[in-house]
Design a protein around this motif. Sequence first.
Motif, mmCIF file in Angstrom:
data_model
loop_
_atom_site.group_PDB
_atom_site.id
_atom_site.type_symbol
_atom_site.label_atom_id
_atom_site.label_comp_id
_atom_site.label_asym_id
_atom_site.label_seq_id
_atom_site.Cartn_x
_atom_site.Cartn_y
_atom_site.Cartn_z
ATOM 1 N N ALA A 56 13.243 -50.552 -24.713
ATOM 2 C CA ALA A 56 13.270 -50.972 -23.309
ATOM 3 C C ALA A 56 14.704 -50.806 -22.838
ATOM 4 O O ALA A 56 15.637 -51.283 -23.481
ATOM 5 N N LEU A 57 14.895 -50.086 -21.716
ATOM 6 C CA LEU A 57 16.233 -49.822 -21.176
ATOM 7 C C LEU A 57 16.316 -50.380 -19.768
ATOM 8 O O LEU A 57 15.366 -50.270 -18.989
ATOM 9 N N PHE A 58 17.467 -50.940 -19.446
ATOM 10 C CA PHE A 58 17.656 -51.518 -18.112
ATOM 11 C C PHE A 58 19.058 -51.216 -17.626
ATOM 12 O O PHE A 58 20.047 -51.539 -18.287
ATOM 13 N N HIS A 59 19.150 -50.559 -16.465
ATOM 14 C CA HIS A 59 20.438 -50.313 -15.816
ATOM 15 C C HIS A 59 20.553 -51.282 -14.645
ATOM 16 O O HIS A 59 19.859 -51.130 -13.631
ATOM 17 N N PRO A 60 21.401 -52.321 -14.748
ATOM 18 C CA PRO A 60 21.484 -53.346 -13.702
ATOM 19 C C PRO A 60 22.150 -52.835 -12.448
ATOM 20 O O PRO A 60 23.031 -51.979 -12.494
ATOM 21 N N ARG A 61 21.713 -53.371 -11.311
ATOM 22 C CA ARG A 61 22.361 -53.076 -10.044
ATOM 23 C C ARG A 61 23.028 -54.362 -9.563
ATOM 24 O O ARG A 61 22.367 -55.328 -9.186
ATOM 25 N N GLY A 62 24.336 -54.369 -9.615
ATOM 26 C CA GLY A 62 25.090 -55.524 -9.152
ATOM 27 C C GLY A 62 24.989 -56.710 -10.100
ATOM 28 O O GLY A 62 24.368 -56.661 -11.168
ATOM 29 N N LEU A 63 25.601 -57.817 -9.683
ATOM 30 C CA LEU A 63 25.620 -59.024 -10.504
ATOM 31 C C LEU A 63 24.211 -59.550 -10.744
ATOM 32 O O LEU A 63 23.901 -60.065 -11.820
ATOM 33 N N ALA A 64 23.322 -59.415 -9.751
ATOM 34 C CA ALA A 64 21.947 -59.892 -9.906
ATOM 35 C C ALA A 64 21.246 -59.180 -11.051
ATOM 36 O O ALA A 64 20.427 -59.773 -11.766
ATOM 37 N N GLY A 65 21.558 -57.889 -11.236
ATOM 38 C CA GLY A 65 20.939 -57.142 -12.321
ATOM 39 C C GLY A 65 21.350 -57.658 -13.688
ATOM 40 O O GLY A 65 20.526 -57.805 -14.588
ATOM 41 N N HIS A 66 22.645 -57.943 -13.847
ATOM 42 C CA HIS A 66 23.113 -58.505 -15.126
ATOM 43 C C HIS A 66 22.478 -59.884 -15.373
ATOM 44 O O HIS A 66 22.055 -60.193 -16.486
#
Length: 504
Positions: free
Chosen positions: A451-461
């Motif tokens: 499972a891979l996740f590229h966060p967008r902004g602080l909300a993503g992290h």
Amino acid sequence: MSERSYLVTGASGYIGGRLVPELLDAGHRVRCMARSARRLRDHPWASRVEVVEADATDPDATRRALEGVAVAYYLIHAIGGGSGFAETDRRAARTFAAAARDAGVRRLVYLGGMNPDQELSPHLRSRAEVGEIMLDSGVPVTWLRAAVIIGSGSASFEMLRHLTERLPVMVTPRWGHTRIQPIAIRDVLHYLVASAALPGEVSRGFDIGGPDVLTYEEMMRRYAAVAGLRRRLIVPVPVLSPWLSSLWVGAITPVPGGLARPLVESLRNEVVCAENDIAAYVPPPPEGATGFDRSVALALRRVRETDVATRWSSASTPGAPSDPLPTDPDWAGGSLYTDERTRRAHAPPERLWEVVEGIGGERGWYSFPLAWRARGVIDRLVGGVGLRRGRRDPRRLRAGEAVDFWRVEEIEPGRLLRLRAEMRLPGLAWLELRVDGDDGDDARARLTQRALFHPRGLAGHAYWWAFRPFHEVVFGGMSRGIARAAEQDTVTAGHRASAARREG
């Protein structure tokens, strides 16, 4: 093909690692000089170049490395190298310049920073000193002077990327108002390659830059806009020393502190082209100078297009200079969170693949059904597609079709299924399932699940870490459930075969 080689120093670094394939594509024979040949063996172009081992401070080794070289690219810098970096830079530059003269090198090409008419930071001052040493070598020199280079993996760009993505509200000291003329990595490479062919009587420095002049604050705001982030609130503060700023940058971003400090120190200097004399010798890039917004879009291309997981999950050669390289440092390329699990099944690979290809829809996701249903409901409440789409066929998948709130991005029958999430998320997500034989045992198979996740902004992290405690239940349960289903199907198939033999 050139009769004599083009030598590239610093080929394991950001610029050098991208320059080498450009020179090869231009038809040149390339030799790379490195202190250790092992540092270059993982580059995608390693088999196409000659590698010589030499330290730029060793006169004899450097002279041997330069034998038979027509053009030498000097891309060595001691940034982050401690208090003695300036002396190290001086000694290496003098040794290399003298060796190039003795070896009959036709031209030296050096890429440094701009040196505006003001008090320079220690690292910009050292870059300027190296440029002067090259000009005094007796060999014709092209000294290209650039400000911030925009491209995935560039230290300056990674600092900008991480600051902007991780801080929706940020304070900036006075250097936030510094005017900068950034340049795209593809344009830098264009000038580097073309500079080798300058007439012999030309030996001087040239400023190179993109078409936009921006403050650092403006760069952060425009990065946010291109990356699809909410508008950033930037609060200026009158004082924040470079040392404190570097600690702050080091705490917020993964850029190492030893690298962050010289970068921050250099931001106190306005770096804007004072001339454009290079245009008299080198035409602009074929598509014209790359503006800041397009430079950022190119650098982010691999995290905005559907082939991002392909690029990150394989060590394929990047398609453009702005792309990440497999050999870029760990802190380059933006954040990519990964949950990877491997499970062995007492089932043949084809049976395991049948379960993988049949995932979703009525068969579900093999772990914590209530959690999957709840996630689907939440997605619909926020305007997403939820789980209502199901799947077209219960047994077969093809690229581009929907599976619940996923989309089939890639499928290699019998081997690989990659799904891209279409649920509402503060980032981009993929689920990859790979089936392999288990060391030649036809009765066993191995499942690799990522499972891979590229966060967008602080909300993503925040999203990733908020759900991190549930990964064992969801993702761990999924890999176990898929393997168990394949084993059960194998047993059932065996019973049916036995019954058929008895009836026969």
